[in-house]
Design an enzyme around this catalytic site. Structure first.
Site, PDB file in Angstrom:
ATOM      1  N   GLU A 267      43.965  76.637  43.240  1.00  0.00           N
ATOM      2  CA  GLU A 267      44.413  75.364  42.669  1.00  0.00           C
ATOM      3  C   GLU A 267      43.656  75.116  41.367  1.00  0.00           C
ATOM      4  O   GLU A 267      42.805  74.237  41.261  1.00  0.00           O
ATOM      5  CB  GLU A 267      44.200  74.246  43.694  1.00  0.00           C
ATOM      6  CG  GLU A 267      45.045  74.452  44.950  1.00  0.00           C
ATOM      7  CD  GLU A 267      44.727  73.488  46.070  1.00  0.00           C
ATOM      8  OE1 GLU A 267      43.833  72.635  45.893  1.00  0.00           O
ATOM      9  OE2 GLU A 267      45.368  73.585  47.140  1.00  0.00           O
TER      10      GLU A 267
ATOM     11  N   HIS B 259      39.640  74.957  46.913  1.00  0.00           N
ATOM     12  CA  HIS B 259      40.740  75.898  47.086  1.00  0.00           C
ATOM     13  C   HIS B 259      40.892  76.675  45.782  1.00  0.00           C
ATOM     14  O   HIS B 259      41.305  76.123  44.764  1.00  0.00           O
ATOM     15  CB  HIS B 259      42.039  75.164  47.422  1.00  0.00           C
ATOM     16  CG  HIS B 259      42.024  74.513  48.764  1.00  0.00           C
ATOM     17  ND1 HIS B 259      42.758  73.379  49.066  1.00  0.00           N
ATOM     18  CD2 HIS B 259      41.348  74.828  49.901  1.00  0.00           C
ATOM     19  CE1 HIS B 259      42.549  73.034  50.319  1.00  0.00           C
ATOM     20  NE2 HIS B 259      41.689  73.899  50.850  1.00  0.00           N
TER      21      HIS B 259
ATOM     22  N   GLU C 219      45.358  64.990  44.204  1.00  0.00           N
ATOM     23  CA  GLU C 219      46.305  66.097  44.170  1.00  0.00           C
ATOM     24  C   GLU C 219      47.081  66.095  42.853  1.00  0.00           C
ATOM     25  O   GLU C 219      47.766  65.125  42.528  1.00  0.00           O
ATOM     26  CB  GLU C 219      47.289  65.982  45.342  1.00  0.00           C
ATOM     27  CG  GLU C 219      46.650  66.029  46.715  1.00  0.00           C
ATOM     28  CD  GLU C 219      46.366  67.452  47.178  1.00  0.00           C
ATOM     29  OE1 GLU C 219      46.703  68.390  46.430  1.00  0.00           O
ATOM     30  OE2 GLU C 219      45.830  67.615  48.284  1.00  0.00           O
TER      31      GLU C 219
ATOM     32  N   HIS D 151      42.284  68.666  43.603  1.00  0.00           N
ATOM     33  CA  HIS D 151      43.097  69.717  44.217  1.00  0.00           C
ATOM     34  C   HIS D 151      44.390  69.914  43.439  1.00  0.00           C
ATOM     35  O   HIS D 151      44.675  69.207  42.477  1.00  0.00           O
ATOM     36  CB  HIS D 151      43.441  69.340  45.669  1.00  0.00           C
ATOM     37  CG  HIS D 151      42.309  69.492  46.625  1.00  0.00           C
ATOM     38  ND1 HIS D 151      42.307  70.394  47.660  1.00  0.00           N
ATOM     39  CD2 HIS D 151      41.116  68.838  46.707  1.00  0.00           C
ATOM     40  CE1 HIS D 151      41.179  70.303  48.334  1.00  0.00           C
ATOM     41  NE2 HIS D 151      40.440  69.354  47.779  1.00  0.00           N
TER      42      HIS D 151
END
Length: 799
Positions: A419, A416, A584, A512
């Protein structure tokens, strides 16, 4: 250190600047000529700018600095773009390193230095390729080089605390361009990706900012046509107030979250307000104190200050403008700039561009020690033709048996593109694993690390938040068979598949960023094998103990949802990697321990990369004491969670015997990851082709059906279809057993009916006498048994 300079001198030029040239420019990087800005700038700034005509001979006469551009006769000597890119690679490296790389081209060396002709050495480390409709600012990239390479990792001397909402924050009314003045607006791009080139669209740069009318004109000058930039439009609605519209991910109408833009012509004593009006997520960390990031060029030059959290009166709220489409959300904040006539940048998070990565990889390639155990190769080319890099990191083995015994670890980031925190965690990991630390050397002795530091370079370059140039979320397409459309994902999965055939892959981590939860946590996959029950939770629990003020184990989730089947985490888990994780990292900060209520810095994220290495050593320690203790703690935590769930349901259960048999998925809620279901499916550039194919299929199906030629034939066929449906209903419905049994006593009629049906379809000549006889029999039986459909049969008989 080296950098990319793109400067306009009649035509676009792409230049490589070496360290000896940096001193000449360092004090002037915050300025633009008045011609470049389309208006007035103070005389002091104009006078200090390097003159392009004066310096042009330096670039033109020295081929060391040539990357790509239009230089008249010199450009004719290098007609091919790839040749121009190769020239950069050959001039960036020392002759010794270059000879070594030339010898290694087209070859892949494994940990035993055995040649495998699979992947090849990258031919260049610069010159990002842009979609051809992108017209980018040349000079701005020189500024951004210093912004990222000189001061991007600056750490604030004091903790940067969350903004504390007062409840009195202003909620600006959206004015729009009807009542405001458009001061910046990008042209819309094409509907899907077609092709790319180094430097983007050819031609002169069109100034999108307004023209300043004089020294008293305080209009801000906006720009985002640079690497990872994202701003579509700016509207001035008051003297110091601007409404901003972000560009959606390229070739989509979704995914607005990442922002990164520049402003100039600032005033020190004024309070400015910026309002982004087209965000799409209902929830955001801005509601719980997250601040935007700001970078001041003058502060960087004078005080060596880099990115820092700034902003007051921060408010995230729903946009009440109803256009009948998806709802939008707004982010508003106020700011006071530190200097007059400054150049400042705003960003959602610390930027980390494709050029940043290439500068880093170039330093690794030029390091004689690191290049011994770190092999840099090209995994594939992206849709736009940018290089996707693969690093293989391991110490050379003494014997084939020792090499074969090594387990593998796979790490990736930036699937992504918005990010960027994933890249900073990755950089921390690489800094440590490539160091001389005894722990790093031990890890290289026992593991083979496969690292893909940037999976989606195209999205990073153009400033996307979530998608590639296919207009799709790559982290939903790990099962794809479309190699040409999703090359980065296809080749990654294929590389891991081959790796699994060679050796055990102990760990897969995909880094991420998260926009709605603080702290760092991960998503894993519950293991159904009772032999390894809860083992997938040991690594994250150890990581939380090694980084207690950053990593939250209680925020981790291990449920495998159907909508996440196409993610890297789930696909790798189904391929056989037990410890498969999506890590994350928040865009905000920590709510834990000593860092409670403070924003994460770059150093905090890099430290997580080190903690991953440290935890890996704990996880694989021959002394399994820590592993066993964590496993016992996990069982106790799970038992408490099961008790809690049953108490919430108001149920009692004897958990002494059966609690370990409860499905772990039943006691976990769904993950709070982003919903990318709208970004699933075929890539945008194939949708038109798919529509055409579907239309052709429908046309072929219609041609195959031969219509009945007369009304009489159509009526007879209709009646017989109704009859067959009635017979089917009587056979399947238990309540009509009596009626069905009556019909079953007449197999001759059924046989005749079947024959009649088949002959009609085949020869289109119905046997009318059998149909009439069948109807008479059915009507009699219906009346005798008081069947509810007797009236229907009577009407059909009359017709």
């Amino acid at each position: 250190m080296c950098c990319v300079l793109k400067y306009k001198a009649g035509q676009s030029q792409h230049l490589l600047i070496h360290p000896e040239k940096i001193k000449l420019w360092k004090t002037d990087i915050h300025t633009h000529s008045s011609q470049k800005m389309g208006g007035y700038l103070p005389r002091a700034q104009r006078g200090s700018l390097p003159n392009c005509a004066t310096h042009q001979h330096v670039w033109k006469d020295n081929s060391r600095y040539l990357l790509n551009g239009s230089f008249g006769e010199r450009d004719d000597l290098i007609p091919d773009t790839l040749q121009k890119e190769k020239l950069l690679w050959s001039t960036c490296l020392s002759s010794a390193v270059h000879k070594q790389i030339e010898a290694e081209q087209q070859l892949l060396y494994d940990e035993l230095d055995k040649v495998n002709p699979c992947l090849r050495e990258p031919q260049e480390l610069f010159a990002p390729r842009w979609p051809i409709e992108f017209l980018i600012m040349p000079f701005i990239l020189f500024i951004l080089f210093f912004l990222k390479c000189l001061l991007s990792e600056w750490v604030p001397p004091q903790p940067e605390y969350f903004y504390q909402p007062t409840g009195d924050e202003k909620v600006p009314e959206i004015v729009g361009e009807e009542k405001g003045t458009v001061v910046y607006q990008l042209d819309s791009e094409g509907s899907y990706f077609t092709s790319s080139r180094v430097g983007g669209k050819r031609g002169s740069i069109k100034e999108l900012a307004v023209t300043l009318q004089g020294p008293e004109d305080n209009t801000l000058l906006f720009e985002s046509r640079f690497e990872s930039g994202n701003l579509q439009k700016a509207v001035r609605v008051d003297t110091y107030e601007y409404e901003l519209t972000l560009r959606t991910d390229l070739y989509t109408n979704k995914h607005t979250q990442w922002f990164y833009f520049r402003v100039q012509n600032t005033r020190k004593d004024a309070t400015y307000r910026f309002t982004i009006i087209n965000l799409l997520k209902p929830k955001s960390l801005y509601t719980v104190g997250m601040k935007p990031l700001m970078y001041s060029q003058l502060d960087a030059n004078i005080h060596n200050i880099g990115w820092r959290r700034e902003g007051s009166e921060i408010k995230y709220y729903k946009n009440n403008t109803d256009d009948g489409q998806q709802p939008f959300y707004c982010l508003t904040w106020t700011i006071q700039f530190p200097h007059d006539h400054d150049t400042c940048f705003f960003a959602h998070f610390y930027p980390y561009t494709y050029t940043n990565l290439q500068c880093y990889l170039l330093s690794v390639a030029n390091n004689p020690m690191q290049s011994r155990f770190c092999k840099l190769r090209t995994l594939c080319r992206s849709l736009a033709g940018n290089t996707v890099y693969l690093l293989t990191i391991t110490n050379p083995s003494q014997t084939p048996q020792e090499a074969a015994a090594k387990k593998a670890v796979v790490l990736s980031a930036r699937v992504h593109p918005g990010e960027s925190n994933g890249s900073w965690v990755m950089k921390g990991f690489l800094d440590f694993i490539l160091s001389n630390s005894p722990d790093a050397q031990l890890l290289r002795d026992i593991f083979v690390f496969k690292v893909i530091p940037m999976l989606n370079p195209d999205g990073v370059i153009v400033g996307n938040y979530r998608c590639s140039l296919a207009g799709r979320d790559l982290n939903r397409h790990y099962k794809t068979v479309l190699k040409e459309t999703f090359p980065c994902i296809w080749y990654t999965r294929n590389m891991i598949k081959r790796l699994l055939e060679e050796r055990e892959v102990l760990l897969y981590c995909d880094f991420h960023g998260h926009s709605r939860k603080n702290n760092i946590f991960l998503y894993g996959c519950n293991n159904n094998n009772r032999k390894y029950w809860l083992h997938e939770r040991v690594f994250p629990l150890m990581l939380s103990k090694n980084a207690p003020d950053k990593f939250s184990f209680h925020s981790c989730n291990f449920k495998v949802q159907k909508c996440k089947e196409g993610t890297g985490r789930v696909v790798m888990w189904r391929m056989g990697i037990l410890n498969s994780y999506t890590v994350e990292s928040t865009f905000g900060g920590s709510t834990l321990g000593s860092k409670r209520d403070t924003h994460f810095t770059i150093e905090d994220l890099k430290s997580l990369g080190y903690h991953v290495c440290d935890t890996l050593l704990d996880f694989c320690d021959p002394d399994q004491t820590k592993f066993t203790q964590c496993l016992a703690e996990l069982k106790a935590l799970l038992q408490q969670e099961i008790h809690k769930k049953f108490n919430e349901l108001g149920q009692d259960m004897d958990l002494e015997r059966s609690w370990s048999d409860i499905s772990l998925s039943d006691i976990e809620s769904s993950t709070s990851g982003s919903d990318s279901s709208l970004s699933d499916g075929l890539p945008v550039h194939l949708l038109n082709i798919a529509d055409e194919l579907n239309q052709k299929k429908k046309a072929l199906k219609k041609k195959k059906k031969k219509p009945l030629q007369t009304r009489k034939q159509r009526n007879e066929q209709y009646q017989k279809n109704n009859l067959m449906q009635e017979l089917k209903l009587t056979e399947e419905t238990p309540e009509r057993a009596g009626y069905a049994s009556t019909l079953q006593k007449q197999p001759t009629f059924l046989k005749n009916s079947e024959n009649s049906h088949s002959s009609t379809v085949k020869n289109e000549k119905p046997r009318l006498n059998e149909v009439v006889f069948l109807f008479d029999s059915l009507v009699k039986n219906a009346i005798a048994n008081s069947h509810p459909y007797q009236s229907v049969l009577l009407r059909a008989r009359e017709n």
